[in-house]
Scaffold this motif. Structure first.
Motif, PDB file in Angstrom:
ATOM      1  N   VAL A 254       0.858  -1.185   0.000  1.00 61.62           N
ATOM      2  CA  VAL A 254       0.000   0.000   0.000  1.00 61.62           C
ATOM      3  C   VAL A 254       0.894   1.235   0.000  1.00 61.62           C
ATOM      4  CG1 VAL A 254      -1.856   1.254   1.164  1.00 61.62           C
ATOM      5  CG2 VAL A 254      -1.753  -1.247   1.315  1.00 61.62           C
ATOM      6  N   ILE A 255       0.640   2.137  -0.926  1.00 61.26           N
ATOM      7  CA  ILE A 255       1.429   3.359  -1.063  1.00 61.26           C
ATOM      8  C   ILE A 255       0.494   4.568  -0.954  1.00 61.26           C
ATOM      9  CG2 ILE A 255       2.746   4.768  -2.704  1.00 61.26           C
ATOM     10  CD1 ILE A 255       4.141   2.285  -3.612  1.00 61.26           C
ATOM     11  N   GLY A 256       0.924   5.553  -0.170  1.00 65.44           N
ATOM     12  CA  GLY A 256       0.158   6.784  -0.017  1.00 65.44           C
ATOM     13  C   GLY A 256       0.765   7.910  -0.831  1.00 65.44           C
ATOM     14  N   ILE A 257      -0.079   8.603  -1.582  1.00 70.31           N
ATOM     15  CA  ILE A 257       0.317   9.794  -2.339  1.00 70.31           C
ATOM     16  C   ILE A 257      -0.396  10.980  -1.712  1.00 70.31           C
ATOM     17  CG2 ILE A 257       0.371  10.929  -4.587  1.00 70.31           C
ATOM     18  CD1 ILE A 257       0.259   8.174  -5.875  1.00 70.31           C
ATOM     19  N   GLN A 258       0.351  11.862  -1.096  1.00 69.36           N
ATOM     20  CA  GLN A 258      -0.243  12.990  -0.385  1.00 69.36           C
ATOM     21  C   GLN A 258       0.015  14.282  -1.153  1.00 69.36           C
ATOM     22  OE1 GLN A 258       0.159  12.910   3.824  1.00 69.36           O
ATOM     23  NE2 GLN A 258      -0.028  15.127   4.044  1.00 69.36           N
ATOM     24  N   ILE A 259      -1.075  15.035  -1.364  1.00 68.05           N
ATOM     25  CA  ILE A 259      -1.003  16.342  -2.033  1.00 68.05           C
ATOM     26  C   ILE A 259      -1.362  17.400  -0.992  1.00 68.05           C
ATOM     27  CG2 ILE A 259      -1.787  17.734  -3.975  1.00 68.05           C
ATOM     28  CD1 ILE A 259      -2.712  15.188  -5.345  1.00 68.05           C
ATOM     29  N   GLU A 260      -0.451  18.323  -0.788  1.00 64.63           N
ATOM     30  CA  GLU A 260      -0.658  19.365   0.228  1.00 64.63           C
ATOM     31  C   GLU A 260      -0.680  20.733  -0.442  1.00 64.63           C
ATOM     32  OE1 GLU A 260       1.289  20.967   4.430  1.00 64.63           O
ATOM     33  OE2 GLU A 260       2.164  19.275   3.349  1.00 64.63           O
ATOM     34  N   TRP A 261      -1.736  21.502  -0.094  1.00 68.58           N
ATOM     35  CA  TRP A 261      -1.889  22.868  -0.587  1.00 68.58           C
ATOM     36  C   TRP A 261      -1.736  23.818   0.594  1.00 68.58           C
ATOM     37  CZ3 TRP A 261      -2.866  23.810  -5.829  1.00 68.58           C
ATOM     38  CH2 TRP A 261      -3.217  22.704  -6.595  1.00 68.58           C
ATOM     39  N   ASP A 262      -0.699  24.649   0.569  1.00 66.58           N
ATOM     40  CA  ASP A 262      -0.481  25.671   1.594  1.00 66.58           C
ATOM     41  C   ASP A 262      -0.433  27.010   0.863  1.00 66.58           C
ATOM     42  OD1 ASP A 262       0.052  27.142   3.805  1.00 66.58           O
ATOM     43  OD2 ASP A 262       1.942  26.171   4.314  1.00 66.58           O
ATOM     44  N   ASP A 266      -2.568  36.323   0.086  1.00 66.03           N
ATOM     45  CA  ASP A 266      -2.113  37.700  -0.053  1.00 66.03           C
ATOM     46  C   ASP A 266      -1.165  37.854  -1.232  1.00 66.03           C
ATOM     47  OD1 ASP A 266      -3.574  38.574   2.145  1.00 66.03           O
ATOM     48  OD2 ASP A 266      -1.987  38.013   3.549  1.00 66.03           O
ATOM     49  N   LYS A 267      -0.676  36.721  -1.753  1.00 65.28           N
ATOM     50  CA  LYS A 267       0.181  36.728  -2.937  1.00 65.28           C
ATOM     51  C   LYS A 267      -0.653  36.364  -4.166  1.00 65.28           C
ATOM     52  CE  LYS A 267       4.207  35.285  -0.216  1.00 65.28           C
ATOM     53  NZ  LYS A 267       5.282  34.269  -0.052  1.00 65.28           N
ATOM     54  N   ALA A 268       0.000  36.303  -5.311  1.00 68.82           N
ATOM     55  CA  ALA A 268      -0.687  35.968  -6.557  1.00 68.82           C
ATOM     56  C   ALA A 268      -1.140  34.507  -6.528  1.00 68.82           C
ATOM     57  CB  ALA A 268       0.240  36.212  -7.743  1.00 68.82           C
ATOM     58  N   PRO A 269      -2.261  34.164  -7.209  1.00 69.23           N
ATOM     59  CA  PRO A 269      -2.728  32.760  -7.240  1.00 69.23           C
ATOM     60  C   PRO A 269      -1.693  31.795  -7.799  1.00 69.23           C
ATOM     61  CG  PRO A 269      -4.452  34.249  -8.026  1.00 69.23           C
ATOM     62  CD  PRO A 269      -3.205  35.073  -7.879  1.00 69.23           C
ATOM     63  N   SER A 270      -0.793  32.273  -8.640  1.00 68.73           N
ATOM     64  CA  SER A 270       0.233  31.388  -9.200  1.00 68.73           C
ATOM     65  C   SER A 270       1.226  30.916  -8.150  1.00 68.73           C
ATOM     66  CB  SER A 270       0.983  32.106 -10.331  1.00 68.73           C
ATOM     67  OG  SER A 270       1.595  33.296  -9.850  1.00 68.73           O
ATOM     68  N   GLU A 271       1.263  31.602  -6.983  1.00 64.24           N
ATOM     69  CA  GLU A 271       2.163  31.195  -5.904  1.00 64.24           C
ATOM     70  C   GLU A 271       1.586  30.047  -5.069  1.00 64.24           C
ATOM     71  OE1 GLU A 271       5.215  32.352  -5.453  1.00 64.24           O
ATOM     72  OE2 GLU A 271       4.995  33.665  -7.203  1.00 64.24           O
ATOM     73  N   CYS A 272       0.325  29.701  -5.290  1.00 66.54           N
ATOM     74  CA  CYS A 272      -0.315  28.594  -4.564  1.00 66.54           C
ATOM     75  C   CYS A 272      -0.069  27.313  -5.351  1.00 66.54           C
ATOM     76  CB  CYS A 272      -1.810  28.866  -4.389  1.00 66.54           C
ATOM     77  SG  CYS A 272      -2.719  27.531  -3.589  1.00 66.54           S
ATOM     78  N   ASN A 273       0.919  26.525  -4.937  1.00 66.88           N
ATOM     79  CA  ASN A 273       1.337  25.337  -5.679  1.00 66.88           C
ATOM     80  C   ASN A 273       1.170  24.083  -4.839  1.00 66.88           C
ATOM     81  OD1 ASN A 273       2.247  26.990  -7.854  1.00 66.88           O
ATOM     82  ND2 ASN A 273       4.147  27.382  -6.729  1.00 66.88           N
ATOM     83  N   PRO A 274       0.848  22.950  -5.472  1.00 68.09           N
ATOM     84  CA  PRO A 274       0.733  21.685  -4.729  1.00 68.09           C
ATOM     85  C   PRO A 274       2.101  21.105  -4.413  1.00 68.09           C
ATOM     86  CG  PRO A 274       0.319  21.302  -7.053  1.00 68.09           C
ATOM     87  CD  PRO A 274       0.511  22.786  -6.902  1.00 68.09           C
ATOM     88  N   ARG A 275       2.192  20.452  -3.265  1.00 75.14           N
ATOM     89  CA  ARG A 275       3.413  19.741  -2.874  1.00 75.14           C
ATOM     90  C   ARG A 275       3.068  18.264  -2.688  1.00 75.14           C
ATOM     91  NH1 ARG A 275       4.429  24.098   0.821  1.00 75.14           N
ATOM     92  NH2 ARG A 275       3.980  22.691   2.533  1.00 75.14           N
ATOM     93  N   TYR A 276       3.856  17.383  -3.326  1.00 69.80           N
ATOM     94  CA  TYR A 276       3.596  15.940  -3.301  1.00 69.80           C
ATOM     95  C   TYR A 276       4.577  15.259  -2.361  1.00 69.80           C
ATOM     96  CZ  TYR A 276       0.972  16.866  -7.629  1.00 69.80           C
ATOM     97  OH  TYR A 276       0.090  17.354  -8.557  1.00 69.80           O
ATOM     98  N   SER A 277       4.063  14.243  -1.676  1.00 72.32           N
ATOM     99  CA  SER A 277       4.921  13.374  -0.863  1.00 72.32           C
ATOM    100  C   SER A 277       4.425  11.945  -1.009  1.00 72.32           C
ATOM    101  CB  SER A 277       4.908  13.808   0.607  1.00 72.32           C
ATOM    102  OG  SER A 277       3.600  13.767   1.136  1.00 72.32           O
ATOM    103  N   PHE A 278       5.350  10.988  -0.952  1.00 73.13           N
ATOM    104  CA  PHE A 278       5.038   9.578  -1.197  1.00 73.13           C
ATOM    105  C   PHE A 278       5.569   8.753  -0.034  1.00 73.13           C
ATOM    106  CE2 PHE A 278       5.886  11.918  -5.063  1.00 73.13           C
ATOM    107  CZ  PHE A 278       4.767  11.671  -5.850  1.00 73.13           C
TER     108      PHE A 278
END
Length: 513
Positions: A254-262, A266-278
């Motif tokens: 079983v493998i977990g793929i986690q997507i985190e949005w932080d 107050d910044k531009a929407p382009s600065e909101c990027n997903p971060r992946y961890s496995f």
């Protein structure tokens, strides 16, 4: 200026003179005082506002949707299945992509099963028998494949056999292959499309690049240079967890793929990027452990020309993927900013410089004259708590919740008030006044018509109040807090005495009923 105001101002000036003398005599104390002040300011500015972003309102109620697709084909040639091409419809379960899906990497195949009678597997302990009486007809075999018929089947002259059962025959008897059947599945690709929304700020985004190029998803692969390409190679995902694909493909996992949005809105929407961890979620036991791996069974059914139903039973080993999404968003808001500033001022209040104490004494006198709730703050060292309480009690939306927690109203029974009026004894009067005041010293204060220190006369207010405690070195002159009680006439037969108690004071009044 009223008597209370003048008294507060003179006390502040006295504190200032005393502390100025002590600090001048003790430079080490002054140095420590400055270091503590700098430390608190550093905490307030760097940690609260820069690191924790205490000026922002946050939203953690993330709304998310996951769509997954797997692509890839492979070819196998086995004695049970013959030559066979495997595509997405064969090795992905369930076929409709969700946040949890399973990719088959190894199989135990039992073909052409038909419902009839046959001998149970020898690997089932509950199926072993020595005589027919050991196989009660109609009883299912525990952890077995069917229902007993009442016969004990033995091979040759052996004394021990297995019970005959009615089941899908022949039963599964083969063991797991030594090599994964779909070992080339590490070149398969996973497409993970994620939509997110923060409802408080009405902000939405996806992890797929917003482009009109139709060839983008067919040629890109996820990597540091392509964070918005949601195409992942199966073997790479397994290696990022620290596991070997051929090992996990043999017995499953079983493998977990986690997507985190932080997101800092107050910044531009382009600065909101997903971060992946496995990560690998199942416990990695030794190869011979009974708890290792991940597998389950499923079957495919068909009928022959005569209408007889058959099935092919498959025990599938493979990799289960769990896609998990979490995150938070923050945006500037005046309310948390004021609250955190008030908290910082409260921390600084205990170490306010002496000149500011005198100015705070004048401001304190004025605030007491303007509004009754300001009387909660009785000394300059509590100015920070005053401003924090002012915000929490009057400015935020849920101020009633904080007010209910901070204030507690106590109504004394009329019979106690009448008893204190009839008896006239100090004990009865103290019982009617409220709990927690019986052992405090009593001081009479009445209104006067003459001026004191050039201040106009102020009528005495019947209440219980808490005398402020001096801050700094002057505090040694008045150890502890003293309750100072003013005289209050006993309630009449049509009145009851009501007391409102807080952390700093108790106010009692006679109320008509």
């Amino acid at each position: 200026m009223g008597q209370a105001g003048c008294k507060g101002l003179s006390q502040s000036l006295l504190d200032y003179k005393t502390e100025k003398y002590v600090i001048a005599k003790n430079k080490k104390v002054g140095l420590l005082y400055r270091l503590l002040q700098v430390s608190i300011l550093t905490y307030l500015v760097v940690w609260v506002f820069l690191v924790k972003k205490g000026y922002q309102d946050t939203d953690t109620s993330l709304q998310s949707s996951i769509i997954t697709k797997v692509k890839g084909v492979t070819f196998t040639n086995t004695s049970e299945l013959g030559e066979r091409l495997w595509d997405v419809a064969d090795y992905v379960i369930p076929p409709q992509g969700e946040n949890v899906f399973f990719v088959v990497t190894n199989l135990i195949v039992t073909p052409n099963q038909q419902q009839k009678t046959c001998a149970e597997s020898e690997s089932i302990p509950d199926a072993l028998c020595y005589r027919d009486s050991d196989c009660l007809p109609g009883e299912p075999v525990v952890a077995g494949n069917g229902v007993r018929t009442g016969r004990c089947l033995r091979v040759g002259n052996m004394q021990r056999g297995t019970c005959e059962i009615f089941a899908w025959c022949p039963v599964e008897t083969k063991s797991r292959p030594a090599k994964p059947l779909l070992g080339k599945a590490e070149d398969f690709t996973i497409y993970i499309k994620n939509f997110i929304r923060f409802p408080k700020f009405n902000f939405s985004k996806t992890n797929v690049l917003d482009t009109k190029d139709k060839a983008f998803l067919k040629s890109c692969h996820f990597g540091p240079e392509n964070p918005y390409c949601p195409i992942f190679r199966l073997g790479s995902v397994v290696s990022w967890t620290g596991s070997n694909f051929q090992e996990i493909a043999l017995q499953g996992g079983v493998i977990g793929i986690q997507i985190e949005w932080d997101c800092d809105l107050d910044k531009a929407p382009s600065e909101c990027n997903p971060r992946y961890s496995f990560s690998r979620l199942d416990n990695k036991f030794s190869e011979n452990s009974i708890s290792s791996g991940y597998n389950f069974r499923f079957a495919k059914y068909y009928r022959d020309g005569a209408g007889v139903e058959f099935r092919t039973l498959m025990k599938a080993y493979g990799i289960r993927f769990d896609v998990m999404v979490n995150g938070k968003a923050g945006k500037f808001n005046i309310i948390p900013t004021i609250i955190n500033i008030g908290s910082g001022v409260a921390l600084m209040g205990a170490e306010t410089p002496p000149p500011l104490r005198a100015a705070a004494g004048v401001a304190l006198w004025w605030t007491r004259r303007v509004c009754a709730p300001c009387a909660l703050v009785r000394s300059p060292c509590e100015q920070g708590a005053f401003f924090c309480d002012l915000v929490l009690i009057y400015l935020i939306k849920k101020s009633h919740f904080y007010r209910d927690k901070k204030y507690e109203e106590v109504s004394i029974l009329r019979v106690l008030a009448e008893s204190s009026q009839q008896d006239g004894t100090p004990e009865a009067e103290e019982a009617a006044a409220g709990p927690g005041l019986a052992e405090q010293p009593e001081a009479q204060h009445g209104g006067g018509s003459q001026k004191e220190n050039g201040c106009p006369p102020v009528a005495a207010e019947p209440r219980y109040s808490l005398r402020g405690v001096a801050c700094g070195p002057a505090a040694s002159a008045s150890p502890g807090s003293l309750l100072e009680r003013q005289s209050l006439p006993p309630p009449s037969s049509s009145e009851i005495r009501t007391c409102v108690s807080t952390r700093l004071r108790v106010i009692c009044t006679n109320v008509h009923v």
